[in-house]
Every structure is written in C-alpha cells, then in structure tokens.
Design a protein around this motif. Structure first.
Motif, mmCIF file in Angstrom:
data_model
loop_
_atom_site.group_PDB
_atom_site.id
_atom_site.type_symbol
_atom_site.label_atom_id
_atom_site.label_comp_id
_atom_site.label_asym_id
_atom_site.label_seq_id
_atom_site.Cartn_x
_atom_site.Cartn_y
_atom_site.Cartn_z
ATOM 1 N N TYR A 99 0.907 -1.175 0.060
ATOM 2 C CA TYR A 99 0.055 -0.060 0.034
ATOM 3 C C TYR A 99 0.832 1.064 0.115
ATOM 4 C CZ TYR A 99 -4.090 -2.904 1.222
ATOM 5 O OH TYR A 99 -5.036 -3.863 1.198
ATOM 6 N N ILE A 100 0.319 2.280 -0.535
ATOM 7 C CA ILE A 100 0.950 3.573 -0.347
ATOM 8 C C ILE A 100 0.109 4.578 0.293
ATOM 9 C CG2 ILE A 100 0.325 4.320 -2.729
ATOM 10 C CD1 ILE A 100 3.540 5.395 -1.650
ATOM 11 N N GLY A 101 0.407 5.059 1.110
ATOM 12 C CA GLY A 101 -0.247 6.040 2.103
ATOM 13 C C GLY A 101 0.385 6.922 3.003
ATOM 14 N N GLU A 102 -0.158 7.213 4.281
ATOM 15 C CA GLU A 102 0.576 7.685 5.355
ATOM 16 C C GLU A 102 0.362 6.993 6.578
ATOM 17 O OE1 GLU A 102 -0.030 12.213 4.713
ATOM 18 O OE2 GLU A 102 -1.945 11.199 4.588
ATOM 19 N N GLU A 103 1.505 7.153 7.845
ATOM 20 C CA GLU A 103 1.234 6.565 8.849
ATOM 21 C C GLU A 103 0.267 7.204 9.829
ATOM 22 O OE1 GLU A 103 4.814 4.167 10.994
ATOM 23 O OE2 GLU A 103 5.560 5.893 9.972
ATOM 24 N N ARG A 104 0.251 8.424 9.567
ATOM 25 C CA ARG A 104 -0.659 9.436 10.333
ATOM 26 C C ARG A 104 -1.308 10.216 9.135
ATOM 27 N NH1 ARG A 104 -1.258 14.306 13.193
ATOM 28 N NH2 ARG A 104 -2.275 14.006 15.259
ATOM 29 N N VAL A 105 -2.633 10.280 9.183
ATOM 30 C CA VAL A 105 -3.525 10.793 8.178
ATOM 31 C C VAL A 105 -2.937 12.430 8.176
ATOM 32 C CG1 VAL A 105 -5.592 11.548 7.220
ATOM 33 C CG2 VAL A 105 -5.162 9.038 7.918
ATOM 34 N N GLY A 106 -2.611 13.049 7.048
ATOM 35 C CA GLY A 106 -2.442 14.143 6.893
ATOM 36 C C GLY A 106 -1.094 14.836 7.344
ATOM 37 N N ASN A 107 -0.168 13.949 7.648
ATOM 38 C CA ASN A 107 1.119 14.351 7.871
ATOM 39 C C ASN A 107 2.093 14.700 6.785
ATOM 40 O OD1 ASN A 107 2.023 11.940 7.087
ATOM 41 N ND2 ASN A 107 3.057 11.403 8.990
ATOM 42 N N GLY A 108 1.507 14.319 5.695
ATOM 43 C CA GLY A 108 2.228 14.734 4.369
ATOM 44 C C GLY A 108 3.620 13.779 3.908
ATOM 45 N N VAL A 109 3.861 12.727 4.783
ATOM 46 C CA VAL A 109 4.905 11.742 4.388
ATOM 47 C C VAL A 109 4.297 10.677 3.867
ATOM 48 C CG1 VAL A 109 6.689 10.625 5.607
ATOM 49 C CG2 VAL A 109 5.985 12.882 6.489
ATOM 50 N N VAL A 110 4.534 10.526 2.321
ATOM 51 C CA VAL A 110 4.031 9.452 1.634
ATOM 52 C C VAL A 110 4.642 8.028 2.114
ATOM 53 C CG1 VAL A 110 3.590 8.659 -0.585
ATOM 54 C CG2 VAL A 110 3.221 10.934 0.000
ATOM 55 N N THR A 111 4.304 6.873 2.270
ATOM 56 C CA THR A 111 4.796 6.056 3.133
ATOM 57 C C THR A 111 4.479 4.598 2.260
ATOM 58 O OG1 THR A 111 5.146 7.084 4.976
ATOM 59 C CG2 THR A 111 5.286 4.664 5.236
ATOM 60 N N ILE A 112 5.199 3.529 2.055
ATOM 61 C CA ILE A 112 4.930 2.256 1.623
ATOM 62 C C ILE A 112 4.665 1.388 2.894
ATOM 63 C CG2 ILE A 112 5.888 0.386 0.300
ATOM 64 C CD1 ILE A 112 7.611 2.107 -0.949
ATOM 65 N N GLY A 113 3.691 0.835 2.861
ATOM 66 C CA GLY A 113 3.279 -0.317 4.028
ATOM 67 C C GLY A 113 2.956 -1.322 3.501
ATOM 68 N N GLY A 114 2.779 -2.247 4.597
ATOM 69 C CA GLY A 114 2.128 -3.515 3.891
ATOM 70 C C GLY A 114 0.661 -3.973 4.084
ATOM 71 N N SER A 115 -0.019 -3.247 5.132
ATOM 72 C CA SER A 115 -1.599 -3.136 5.326
ATOM 73 C C SER A 115 -1.907 -1.934 5.668
ATOM 74 C CB SER A 115 -1.688 -4.459 6.068
ATOM 75 O OG SER A 115 -1.059 -4.245 7.415
ATOM 76 N N THR A 116 -3.228 -1.853 5.891
ATOM 77 C CA THR A 116 -3.897 -0.735 6.476
ATOM 78 C C THR A 116 -4.891 -0.803 7.672
ATOM 79 O OG1 THR A 116 -6.028 -1.075 5.163
ATOM 80 C CG2 THR A 116 -4.081 0.103 4.049
ATOM 81 N N GLN A 117 -5.011 0.085 8.573
ATOM 82 C CA GLN A 117 -5.888 -0.101 9.429
ATOM 83 C C GLN A 117 -6.911 1.308 9.512
ATOM 84 O OE1 GLN A 117 -4.245 -0.195 13.556
ATOM 85 N NE2 GLN A 117 -3.635 1.956 13.406
ATOM 86 N N THR A 118 -7.930 1.334 10.106
ATOM 87 C CA THR A 118 -8.795 2.518 10.176
ATOM 88 C C THR A 118 -8.851 2.913 11.744
ATOM 89 O OG1 THR A 118 -9.738 2.102 8.001
ATOM 90 C CG2 THR A 118 -11.029 3.588 9.485
ATOM 91 N N ASN A 119 -8.893 4.009 12.114
ATOM 92 C CA ASN A 119 -8.996 4.693 13.424
ATOM 93 C C ASN A 119 -9.962 5.904 13.228
ATOM 94 O OD1 ASN A 119 -7.023 6.453 12.881
ATOM 95 N ND2 ASN A 119 -5.587 5.124 13.609
ATOM 96 N N PHE A 120 -9.788 6.432 14.451
ATOM 97 C CA PHE A 120 -10.600 7.852 14.659
ATOM 98 C C PHE A 120 -10.035 8.839 13.630
ATOM 99 C CE2 PHE A 120 -11.165 12.070 16.547
ATOM 100 C CZ PHE A 120 -12.436 12.100 16.719
ATOM 101 N N PHE A 121 -8.879 8.724 13.367
ATOM 102 C CA PHE A 121 -8.301 9.768 12.469
ATOM 103 C C PHE A 121 -8.084 9.700 10.799
ATOM 104 C CE2 PHE A 121 -6.062 10.052 16.604
ATOM 105 C CZ PHE A 121 -6.343 11.314 16.836
ATOM 106 N N GLY A 122 -8.740 8.434 10.577
ATOM 107 C CA GLY A 122 -8.609 7.939 9.242
ATOM 108 C C GLY A 122 -7.990 6.641 8.870
#
Length: 474
Positions: free
Chosen positions: A136-159
């Motif tokens: 996956y390509i996304g962020e470790e913390r939604v909105g911090n602007g650091v595009v990151t390669i990850g292995g999976s995703t999770q959804t919490n209060f922040f996104g």
C-alpha cells in the motif's frame, strides 16, 4: 577407542552447528560480501518477471493525502532507489528512507518494516528494489504529508493509515542489489526545503544552534519521544533564518552536548509525527561538523536604502492599486489584493474560492535606475498560508526591458531568494536574503509571480509580500 569416536562425533556436530548458525547470522543480520542477481533469487525473479519499473515520484502520485485513503498497488510494478537513512545510532525506528539517486536526488519515500537494526541489511547507500504488488501507498498518520509504503492498512478515529510490512512481506518484496553507492548530500538552504525533499539526504552549510541552546544536549530528558532543536543561519541574509533538527529518545548520542560553533549539518529531511513541521534527522553525529566561529548577520543599518515599500497605506481587502506598480492576471481573473491588519500593510495573492483550475498573477514593482550605483541589492519579506505543494509556487523575476504595461512581452529572469515553504508557520514572514542585482544595467523591474488553483485543494494557498527594499552598500 569409544572415547575417541565420541569426541570426534561431538566435534563434528559442533562444526555443523556453528556452520548452520553462521549461515543464519549472515543471511538474516549482516550484509553479505556479494549480494546480486546470482545470490538474490528474489531480485533475479523480479527482474525476469516482466514487472515494470516506475519512479518514486510516479509511485507517490498514486496517493493523494487529502483523500485519506491508502492505495493498494495491484499491478506488477517496482521501484528502485538508494537507502538514505540509517538506524545504526537509533535515531530512526522501523523505517527506511529511500531516495531516487545517489547524487542530485529529486525525490524520496519512506518504507516502514517490522524490524529493528535495519542498517545491517539496508545500509546507507545500498541500492534496493521494492516489488510493490500487494503493498500500500499512504501515510502512517493521516494528513502528515509523509507518503509511505506499507504492508496493510488500519482505520481509526483519524482515518485510514498504512501499517508496517510483516517480516514475510519484507523478505518477499524488498531486495538488495550488490551495489552500495557513495551518497552526495543535496546542498540546500533552509528556505529551499519543502515536502518534495522528504526522504532525501541533505546538507546545510553555514549553520549553528541558536544561542539559547548553549549547554543543552541533543535530547531534552523531560520529553518522551523526540526533541526539536533550532538551527539558525545568517549566510546571505539580514538577520537569521531557522530550521529544526529532530532527535529521537532512542538515539545513542542523545546525551551529547550541542556544539557551539558554526559549520555543516547533514541528515534526512522528514517531518514531525503530526506533520506540522519539516525537520532534519541525523544518521550519525559524524554528520555534524561545527568547528568554525559563529556567524554575525547583516543589519539594515549597514546599507543605504534606495527604495522602500512597506505597504502600510494598504486598504484592507481591496484590489491592489499602488502607484507605478502593475497588478496583472495572466491566467484567471484574480489579482493581488491589499491587506492591512493591526496597522501592518502587505499585499496578498490567494486562489481559494476562485473556482478557476489555474490562476497565475503578477505583481511588478516600479522601475529602478541601476546606473547610479555599483552595489545594489533587493530585499523583501514573504509569508504563506495554506500552501501544501511546491507547485503552488511563488517566483521572483527580474526584467530590464519591461515597458510598464505588457508583462508577457518582457524578458523575465528568475532570481534565487529565501521564500516561505510548508516548513514555515502560516503568516510567518521570511526574509528573502540579499539578492545581488549589481550586474544589471538600465531600468529594472522586479516581479512576484504566484501560480495556484481554485479547484485543486493542494494548490489553493496564498502568498504575502511586505517590506520591499532596494539597498546599496556604496
């Protein structure tokens, strides 16, 4: 005879055991002497698979952080790059930054893995390949602007955020080549740093820690995770410009006293955890070389002022209309506006709410005669708010053949200046530094040109200009 046989069997077993342990240790934790296509079957298979190489900027473009949803890579593509970070001193944790070239890099990206001591395999300067399908390509913390390669995703209060690659994913998707490159740090000034530099190993010359940090250490013991220490530079500026060094509580140099001199600092450009500030993080203390004397900034009193516009006569929130200035919309209809808050006047151009996909506006100064003085400098202050992308840009340009009315018919030459970026707080005015205009003759005009958008939320920020000065050292 039995004792001899037993001893021989024991020694043989010990040799076999040590051999196995040696192989495991070398395979998992150390850098093999030769890692390449013949030894790295995963890389060999990737390169033979017909998968398509894409660039780091192409990968990052697949994710738009305003949407807050990571993107699953479901095609056979891969990237390659050079490792720019090192966790050898503990200043990085379960993260690897990669840049797209060993010299003159233009982009970087973050990879998060569930492993410590990554420097043993992904050493500084190591060329790596990342098979992206299934990641996956996304962020470790939604909105911090650091595009990151990850292995999976999770959804919490922040996104929805990306999570670290598992060990199985790391083994199956991340491969070293046999090459380790000597990285040449990208030379930057504080004002040049923006989000596009995240993950890049950069160098700042002529910098020092602020005087209030004398006797302080890299890490503040009252904090839990990271400490921010202010750097300053006075090279080519009136006053100081600033940037932030971040140190982890796990860094093995955290208790070292900050140096008092002036010199160079090299490190990886990153962001604070909440994304509010761009920072530089050290790989090692060897990247701090401050043995020169501290700098003394220039003062306005050292110069004679030939021209000054502080905009204090501005009528708040009206179309900019100062005598002998040009206010011109190249694309769209929105122009620069006058602003005046609490007695401080300035001019601003912003594109929020214009509903035009592209807005380009020019603000051009009156003409200056350059023939009477030999040493002439331009100086001004600029600020930004809601600027999220380097494509939402402010440019400073010079012309000696502008006729005072037809902006696009003139020849305009860009000049370098210290300009506000995402690193600066909103409405924080940044000193441009001294811009040497001494080589120009005739009548000179200065233009401030902003490009933005009223429909793209990453390009609808605003820039402000104040205190335009023309100075001479004669």
């Amino acid at each position: 005879m039995m004792k001899t046989t037993t001893l021989a069997a024991f020694l043989l077993g010990l040799v076999v055991l040590l051999s196995v342990l040696s192989c495991v240790q070398d395979d998992d934790f150390t850098i093999p002497e030769g890692v390449g296509v013949q030894e790295n079957k995963g890389l060999e298979a990737l390169l033979a698979s017909g998968a398509t190489e894409i660039s780091i900027p192409e990968l990052k473009a697949k994710y738009t952080y305003n949407n807050s949803l990571p993107v699953l890579i479901d095609t056979d593509v891969y990237i390659k790059g050079i490792v720019s970070s090192s966790d050898k001193t503990g200043n990085f944790f379960k993260e690897i930054f990669i840049q797209n070239a060993a010299e003159h890099p233009s982009s970087g990206i973050k990879l998060i893995v569930n492993r410590v001591e990554t420097h043993n395999q992904y050493n500084f300067g190591r060329e790596v390949y990342i098979k992206l399908k299934g990641l996956y390509i996304g962020e470790e913390r939604v909105g911090n602007g650091v595009v990151t390669i990850g292995g999976s995703t999770q959804t919490n209060f922040f996104g929805t955020t990306v999570l670290r690659l598992t060990e199985n994913q790391r083994v199956q998707n991340v491969f070293r080549s046999a090459s380790t490159f000597d990285i040449v740090p990208l030379n930057l000034t504080f004002s040049q740093v923006n989000n596009s530099h995240i993950g890049i190993y950069a160098k700042f010359d002529g910098v020092e820690f602020t005087p209030n940090l004398e006797g302080k250490r890299y890490f503040d013991p009252i904090q839990d995770f990271d400490t921010l220490r202010q750097l300053q530079s006075c090279s080519g500026t009136i006053g100081y410009s600033n940037f932030t060094l971040e140190t982890s509580s796990y860094a093995d140099f955290k208790d070292v006293f900050l140096p008092l001199g002036n010199g160079a600092v090299s490190g990886v450009i990153s962001k604070t955890y909440d994304g509010s500030k761009l920072v530089v993080a050290l790989n090692t203390l060897d990247d701090v070389m401050m043995t020169d004397g501290r700098c003394i900034p220039l003062r306005l009193e050292d110069f004679k002022t030939l021209f000054k516009e502080d905009f204090d006569d501005a009528k708040h929130n009206t179309s900019f209309n100062f005598k002998s200035w040009t206010n011109f919309a190249e694309v769209g209809t929105t122009k620069w506006r006058e602003k005046n808050l609490e007695g401080n006047g300035y001019t601003e151009f912003g594109t929020f709410g214009t509903r035009a996909p592209v807005n380009i506006a020019w603000l051009v100064t009156p003409g200056f005669s350059m023939d009477a003085y030999s040493n002439i400098y331009l100086n001004f202050k600029a600020a930004q708010h809601h600027v999220d992308s380097p494509n939402n840009s402010l440019e400073v340009l010079i012309s000696t053949n502008y006729d005072g009315s037809n902006v696009l018919a003139a020849t305009w030459t860009p000049v370098k200046a210290a300009l506000p970026s995402q690193n600066n707080a909103w409405y924080e005015f940044v000193d441009s530094g001294l811009i040497d205009l001494s080589s120009y003759t005739g009548t000179l005009h200065v233009a401030f040109k902003v490009t933005g958008s009223g429909t793209d939320t990453t390009l609808d920020g605003a820039y402000q200009i104040d205190d335009v000065l023309l100075l001479t050292s004669n």
